[in-house]
Scaffold this active site. Structure first.
Site, short mmCIF file in Angstrom:
data_model
loop_
_atom_site.label_atom_id
_atom_site.label_comp_id
_atom_site.label_asym_id
_atom_site.label_seq_id
_atom_site.Cartn_x
_atom_site.Cartn_y
_atom_site.Cartn_z
N LYS A 125 -3.68 31.83 32.10
CA LYS A 125 -5.06 31.33 32.06
C LYS A 125 -5.43 30.72 30.71
O LYS A 125 -6.55 30.24 30.54
CB LYS A 125 -6.02 32.46 32.43
CG LYS A 125 -5.82 32.99 33.85
CD LYS A 125 -6.72 34.16 34.15
CE LYS A 125 -6.47 34.72 35.53
NZ LYS A 125 -5.15 35.37 35.66
N LYS A 160 -13.20 36.74 35.98
CA LYS A 160 -11.93 37.45 36.17
C LYS A 160 -11.34 37.83 34.81
O LYS A 160 -11.66 37.21 33.79
CB LYS A 160 -10.94 36.58 36.95
CG LYS A 160 -10.72 35.18 36.42
CD LYS A 160 -9.91 34.34 37.40
CE LYS A 160 -9.80 32.89 36.95
NZ LYS A 160 -9.05 32.06 37.91
N ARG A 210 -0.22 26.74 45.97
CA ARG A 210 0.82 27.07 44.99
C ARG A 210 1.88 25.98 45.04
O ARG A 210 2.46 25.71 46.09
CB ARG A 210 1.43 28.43 45.32
CG ARG A 210 2.76 28.76 44.62
CD ARG A 210 2.72 28.69 43.10
NE ARG A 210 1.71 29.51 42.50
CZ ARG A 210 1.89 30.78 42.12
NH1 ARG A 210 3.07 31.35 42.32
NH2 ARG A 210 0.92 31.45 41.55
N ARG A 224 -2.49 28.59 50.49
CA ARG A 224 -2.88 29.97 50.79
C ARG A 224 -4.36 29.97 51.14
O ARG A 224 -5.20 29.66 50.31
CB ARG A 224 -2.58 30.87 49.58
CG ARG A 224 -1.10 30.86 49.19
CD ARG A 224 -0.85 31.46 47.82
NE ARG A 224 -1.48 30.66 46.77
CZ ARG A 224 -1.42 30.97 45.48
NH1 ARG A 224 -0.76 32.04 45.09
NH2 ARG A 224 -2.02 30.21 44.58
N ARG A 232 -10.66 35.24 47.30
CA ARG A 232 -9.32 35.15 46.73
C ARG A 232 -8.33 34.76 47.82
O ARG A 232 -8.39 35.28 48.93
CB ARG A 232 -8.91 36.48 46.10
CG ARG A 232 -9.86 36.98 45.03
CD ARG A 232 -9.54 38.42 44.64
NE ARG A 232 -9.71 39.32 45.77
CZ ARG A 232 -9.35 40.60 45.76
NH1 ARG A 232 -8.79 41.12 44.68
NH2 ARG A 232 -9.55 41.36 46.82
N ASP A 272 -1.36 26.65 40.33
CA ASP A 272 -2.35 26.85 41.38
C ASP A 272 -3.38 25.73 41.32
O ASP A 272 -3.92 25.42 40.23
CB ASP A 272 -3.04 28.20 41.22
CG ASP A 272 -2.08 29.37 41.40
OD1 ASP A 272 -1.05 29.19 42.06
OD2 ASP A 272 -2.36 30.46 40.87
N GLU A 280 -4.43 27.48 37.29
CA GLU A 280 -3.51 28.33 36.53
C GLU A 280 -2.15 27.66 36.45
O GLU A 280 -1.76 26.90 37.34
CB GLU A 280 -3.35 29.72 37.18
CG GLU A 280 -4.57 30.60 37.10
CD GLU A 280 -4.29 32.04 37.53
OE1 GLU A 280 -3.10 32.42 37.65
OE2 GLU A 280 -5.25 32.78 37.76
N ASN A 282 1.50 29.34 36.05
CA ASN A 282 2.18 30.63 36.06
C ASN A 282 3.61 30.49 35.55
O ASN A 282 4.43 29.81 36.18
CB ASN A 282 2.19 31.21 37.48
CG ASN A 282 0.78 31.43 38.01
OD1 ASN A 282 0.17 32.45 37.75
ND2 ASN A 282 0.26 30.45 38.75
#
Length: 321
Positions: A125, A160, A210, A224, A232, A272, A280, A282
């Site tokens: 993040k 978050k 993703r 997703r 979420r 994401d 994000e 990752n």
């Protein structure tokens, strides 16, 4: 080319072999004739300037309840193996950061995937904020006044933890929600780090995509969809995976960040995207290989190993299994 591969991950016994990305990376490495060793972060030591792991030879198979056989533990100098897969799950805490400092002693002589220096310097993040033009409005702070001002401007927000994962601790606060103060008090008790606040993206109802990038290039994607009444889309939070293609906007996002990933040795990355926004990047232990493989009939784990082996081609002193 036969390689010695050490996998730094959490215990392998309880993993879900139908979802775990590290498992299929291990299967593909084994299929190629590479020798596998497994160790946990707790098995990693630094002796002088030598990174030592108490590792166990590993054999894997796609058999539920019988998916891994571990041999007797032995002390291995990680400078003597060819590849270390850095694959333990977050939280990205000081324990995690310490392992990156230790692995820095062997990389790049031993290829660590992903590069431990840049894993340390690119938490999900925070690294993404270097591409602010691709992000939704975002605030990272401990200052309650700044958070209240951000909410007054954007009304509908997401709050978050800065170093959370898997959707844990993610809250959607609508303009009339009276729980913000109590939530910030709770976060202060649980975390020492700032929180991240973003403008809520209603496009989440159409999914949180993703996208897997391999050596900076997009290789596959899965969408997703969040469960009804859920903000979420993470699989851990009940999100449903559906087949997906990349949009032109998503290809532009990948093209914008790809060079930075390659420069940093971030070979296996999952980003994401919600709507038109990157949320994000990752790099610690990306997932999604099996889900994409099921929908697209593609082996991203094979492409990852092609990229790893490509980086090792021409090196001297590559170990033989």
């Amino acid at each position: 080319m036969s390689l010695a591969v050490a996998i730094q991950m959490d215990p392998i016994e309880p993993i879900n072999i139908d979802a775990d990305s590290t498992f299929v990376l291990a299967l593909e490495a084994q299929r190629r004739g590479h020798a596998l060793f497994h160790y946990t972060p707790q098995d990693l030591s630094l002796k002088g300037n030598r990174a030592i792991a108490r590792a166990r030879p590993l054999t894997v198979r796609r058999e539920k309840g019988n998916h891994a056989t571990l041999g007797d533990a032995e002390s291995i100098d990680l400078a003597t193996v060819d590849v270390v897969l850095l694959r333990q799950d977050p939280p990205f805490d000081m324990s995690y950061i310490t392992t990156t400092h230790i692995l820095e002693h062997v990389h790049p002589q031993t290829l660590v995937v992903n590069d431990p220096v840049h894993v340390r310097n690119a938490p999900e993040k925070l690294f993404v904020t270097h591409f602010a033009e691709l992000m939704p409005p975002t605030l990272i702070t401990t200052d309650r006044r700044e958070i209240l001002a951000f909410r007054a401007e954007h009304k509908d927000i997401i709050v978050k933890p800065l170093f959370g994962n898997g959707g844990a601790g993610v809250f959607h606060l609508k303009p009339d929600d009276e729980n913000l103060s109590a939530l910030l008090e709770t976060f202060t008790q649980l975390y020492r780090e700032p929180v991240i606040v973003q403008r809520y993206l209603p496009e989440i109802r159409q999914g949180d995509k993703r996208i897997i990038l391999i050596d900076g290039e997009p290789a596959g994607a899965i969408n997703r969809i969040p469960a009804e009444g859920e903000a979420r889309a993470n699989m851990h939070a009940g999100g449903q995976a559906v087949k997906s293609e990349l949009t032109s906007r998503e290809r532009d996002i990948c093209a914008a960040i790809g060079p930075a990933l390659r420069e940093r040795g971030l070979l296996f990355v999952g980003i994401d995207v919600i709507g038109d926004y990157l949320t994000e990047i990752n790099v610690t232990s990306p997932t999604g290989l099996q889900e994409i493989g099921r929908y697209d009939s593609v082996s991203l784990e094979a492409k990852i190993w092609d990229a790893i082996e490509g980086k090792l081609t021409g090196r001297t002193g590559v170990a033989s299994a």
